[in-house]
Design a protein around this motif. Structure first.
Motif, PDB file in Angstrom:
ATOM      1  N   ILE A 197       0.779  -1.210   0.086  1.00 35.72           N
ATOM      2  CA  ILE A 197      -0.042   0.084   0.031  1.00 35.72           C
ATOM      3  C   ILE A 197       0.794   1.205  -0.013  1.00 35.72           C
ATOM      4  CG2 ILE A 197      -1.721   1.230   1.295  1.00 35.72           C
ATOM      5  CD1 ILE A 197      -2.624  -1.401   2.275  1.00 35.72           C
ATOM      6  N   THR A 198       0.456   2.336  -1.005  1.00 41.65           N
ATOM      7  CA  THR A 198       1.338   3.313  -1.038  1.00 41.65           C
ATOM      8  C   THR A 198       0.658   4.680  -0.607  1.00 41.65           C
ATOM      9  OG1 THR A 198       0.630   3.585  -3.230  1.00 41.65           O
ATOM     10  CG2 THR A 198       2.670   2.308  -2.781  1.00 41.65           C
ATOM     11  N   VAL A 199       1.512   5.616  -0.459  1.00 41.42           N
ATOM     12  CA  VAL A 199       1.043   6.838  -0.056  1.00 41.42           C
ATOM     13  C   VAL A 199       1.791   7.869  -0.668  1.00 41.42           C
ATOM     14  CG1 VAL A 199       0.431   8.923   1.745  1.00 41.42           C
ATOM     15  CG2 VAL A 199      -0.151   6.170   2.217  1.00 41.42           C
ATOM     16  N   TYR A 200       1.311   8.923  -1.222  1.00 40.73           N
ATOM     17  CA  TYR A 200       2.304  10.016  -1.977  1.00 40.73           C
ATOM     18  C   TYR A 200       1.773  11.565  -1.213  1.00 40.73           C
ATOM     19  CZ  TYR A 200       2.804   6.240  -5.071  1.00 40.73           C
ATOM     20  OH  TYR A 200       3.116   5.113  -5.751  1.00 40.73           O
ATOM     21  N   GLU A 201       2.904  12.022  -1.283  1.00 45.98           N
ATOM     22  CA  GLU A 201       3.021  13.534  -0.878  1.00 45.98           C
ATOM     23  C   GLU A 201       2.093  14.203  -2.215  1.00 45.98           C
ATOM     24  OE1 GLU A 201       3.565  17.691  -1.112  1.00 45.98           O
ATOM     25  OE2 GLU A 201       4.654  16.341  -2.597  1.00 45.98           O
ATOM     26  N   ASP A 202       1.079  15.129  -1.918  1.00 48.52           N
ATOM     27  CA  ASP A 202       0.377  15.620  -2.825  1.00 48.52           C
ATOM     28  C   ASP A 202       0.834  16.219  -4.225  1.00 48.52           C
ATOM     29  OD1 ASP A 202      -2.230  17.231  -0.533  1.00 48.52           O
ATOM     30  OD2 ASP A 202      -1.773  15.070  -1.355  1.00 48.52           O
ATOM     31  N   SER A 203       2.097  16.769  -4.183  1.00 47.23           N
ATOM     32  CA  SER A 203       2.847  17.437  -5.261  1.00 47.23           C
ATOM     33  C   SER A 203       3.257  16.212  -6.285  1.00 47.23           C
ATOM     34  CB  SER A 203       3.809  18.430  -4.695  1.00 47.23           C
ATOM     35  OG  SER A 203       5.111  17.930  -4.416  1.00 47.23           O
ATOM     36  N   VAL A 204       3.766  15.204  -5.971  1.00 40.41           N
ATOM     37  CA  VAL A 204       4.083  14.134  -6.667  1.00 40.41           C
ATOM     38  C   VAL A 204       3.013  12.976  -7.085  1.00 40.41           C
ATOM     39  CG1 VAL A 204       6.476  14.363  -5.852  1.00 40.41           C
ATOM     40  CG2 VAL A 204       4.955  12.611  -5.057  1.00 40.41           C
ATOM     41  N   LYS A 205       1.785  13.284  -6.382  1.00 37.14           N
ATOM     42  CA  LYS A 205       0.829  12.457  -6.615  1.00 37.14           C
ATOM     43  C   LYS A 205       0.361  12.197  -8.041  1.00 37.14           C
ATOM     44  CE  LYS A 205      -1.847  12.088  -3.111  1.00 37.14           C
ATOM     45  NZ  LYS A 205      -3.028  12.566  -2.054  1.00 37.14           N
ATOM     46  N   ASP A 218      11.043  -7.237  -2.805  1.00 34.20           N
ATOM     47  CA  ASP A 218      11.832  -7.668  -1.958  1.00 34.20           C
ATOM     48  C   ASP A 218      12.744  -9.155  -2.273  1.00 34.20           C
ATOM     49  OD1 ASP A 218       8.319  -7.819  -0.407  1.00 34.20           O
ATOM     50  OD2 ASP A 218      10.081  -6.333  -0.153  1.00 34.20           O
ATOM     51  N   ALA A 219      12.644  -9.597  -3.189  1.00 28.13           N
ATOM     52  CA  ALA A 219      13.615 -10.607  -3.562  1.00 28.13           C
ATOM     53  C   ALA A 219      14.807 -10.127  -3.788  1.00 28.13           C
ATOM     54  CB  ALA A 219      13.062 -11.418  -4.848  1.00 28.13           C
ATOM     55  N   LYS A 220      14.805  -8.960  -4.331  1.00 29.15           N
ATOM     56  CA  LYS A 220      16.187  -8.007  -4.518  1.00 29.15           C
ATOM     57  C   LYS A 220      16.390  -7.025  -3.326  1.00 29.15           C
ATOM     58  CE  LYS A 220      15.903  -8.296  -9.566  1.00 29.15           C
ATOM     59  NZ  LYS A 220      15.886  -7.505 -10.741  1.00 29.15           N
ATOM     60  N   SER A 221      15.686  -6.972  -2.213  1.00 30.31           N
ATOM     61  CA  SER A 221      15.631  -5.986  -1.196  1.00 30.31           C
ATOM     62  C   SER A 221      16.053  -4.583  -2.005  1.00 30.31           C
ATOM     63  CB  SER A 221      17.144  -6.372  -0.369  1.00 30.31           C
ATOM     64  OG  SER A 221      16.826  -7.633   0.235  1.00 30.31           O
ATOM     65  N   ALA A 222      14.934  -4.347  -2.536  1.00 26.55           N
ATOM     66  CA  ALA A 222      15.054  -2.874  -3.254  1.00 26.55           C
ATOM     67  C   ALA A 222      13.788  -2.184  -3.228  1.00 26.55           C
ATOM     68  CB  ALA A 222      15.432  -3.199  -4.873  1.00 26.55           C
ATOM     69  N   VAL A 223      13.895  -1.019  -3.422  1.00 26.96           N
ATOM     70  CA  VAL A 223      12.758  -0.103  -3.312  1.00 26.96           C
ATOM     71  C   VAL A 223      13.180   0.894  -4.672  1.00 26.96           C
ATOM     72  CG1 VAL A 223      11.378   1.580  -2.236  1.00 26.96           C
ATOM     73  CG2 VAL A 223      12.356  -0.196  -1.119  1.00 26.96           C
ATOM     74  N   TYR A 224      11.869   1.288  -5.203  1.00 33.20           N
ATOM     75  CA  TYR A 224      12.171   2.126  -6.282  1.00 33.20           C
ATOM     76  C   TYR A 224      11.223   3.205  -6.158  1.00 33.20           C
ATOM     77  CZ  TYR A 224      13.983  -2.326  -7.976  1.00 33.20           C
ATOM     78  OH  TYR A 224      14.671  -3.663  -8.134  1.00 33.20           O
ATOM     79  N   LEU A 225      11.547   4.310  -6.989  1.00 33.29           N
ATOM     80  CA  LEU A 225      10.528   5.531  -7.135  1.00 33.29           C
ATOM     81  C   LEU A 225      10.649   5.916  -8.701  1.00 33.29           C
ATOM     82  CD1 LEU A 225       8.566   7.683  -5.746  1.00 33.29           C
ATOM     83  CD2 LEU A 225      10.700   8.860  -5.654  1.00 33.29           C
ATOM     84  N   GLN A 226       9.534   5.724  -9.323  1.00 35.22           N
ATOM     85  CA  GLN A 226       9.464   6.028 -10.715  1.00 35.22           C
ATOM     86  C   GLN A 226       8.714   7.608 -10.738  1.00 35.22           C
ATOM     87  OE1 GLN A 226      10.449   4.608 -13.882  1.00 35.22           O
ATOM     88  NE2 GLN A 226       9.783   6.632 -14.818  1.00 35.22           N
ATOM     89  N   MET A 227       9.517   8.562 -11.357  1.00 36.72           N
ATOM     90  CA  MET A 227       9.162   9.940 -11.268  1.00 36.72           C
ATOM     91  C   MET A 227       8.885  10.219 -12.951  1.00 36.72           C
ATOM     92  SD  MET A 227      11.231  11.696  -8.359  1.00 36.72           S
ATOM     93  CE  MET A 227      12.761  11.752  -9.026  1.00 36.72           C
ATOM     94  N   ASN A 228       7.675  10.542 -13.236  1.00 34.04           N
ATOM     95  CA  ASN A 228       7.374  11.060 -14.342  1.00 34.04           C
ATOM     96  C   ASN A 228       6.821  12.767 -14.629  1.00 34.04           C
ATOM     97  OD1 ASN A 228       7.770   8.607 -15.584  1.00 34.04           O
ATOM     98  ND2 ASN A 228       5.649   8.195 -14.848  1.00 34.04           N
TER      99      ASN A 228
END
Length: 122
Positions: free
Chosen positions: A55-63, A72-82
């Motif tokens: 489940i995700t939550v975003y700051e309004d300006s990036v929503k 989790d298999a790679k122990s990684a987290v990503y942030l795709q920004m467009n």
């Protein structure tokens, strides 16, 4: 736990970037993660967070322009920004907190990456 953030760079307004955060060392079976950013002369601010269940939550300006995800298999987290804007320019930090609940509060995170610079030109 050590966190290594990468993927920042210089991009024109309207462009995209995908930030990555890789964890090494001890990993947790249950954790939540977040991205924060700090622009010059400003306080560190929340960008996005994801809990153990995805489940995700975003700051309004990036929503609507950004997507946080985890592998989790790679122990990684990503942030795709467009649709990046000059006001997105900042150092972006990834963070991990023990437990399954997300948080938008920086001091509730236990581990931090070193930051990756994102610069958006107009």
């Amino acid at each position: 736990v050590q966190l290594q953030a990468s993927g920042g760079g210089l991009v024109q307004a309207g462009g995209s970037l995908r930030l990555s955060c890789a964890a090494s060392g001890r990993t947790f079976s249950n954790y939540a993660a977040g991205w924060f950013r700090q622009a010059p002369g400003k306080e560190r601010e929340f960008v996005a967070t994801i809990n153990w269940y995805g489940i995700t939550v975003y700051e309004d300006s990036v929503k609507g322009r950004s997507t946080i995800s985890r592998n989790d298999a790679k122990s990684a987290v990503y942030l795709q920004m467009n649709s990046l804007k000059p006001e997105d320019t900042a150092v972006y930090y990834c963070a991990v907190r023990r437990g399954i609940s997300y948080s938008s509060t920086a001091n509730e995170y236990d581990y931090w990456g070193q930051g990756t610079q994102v610069t958006v030109s107009s």
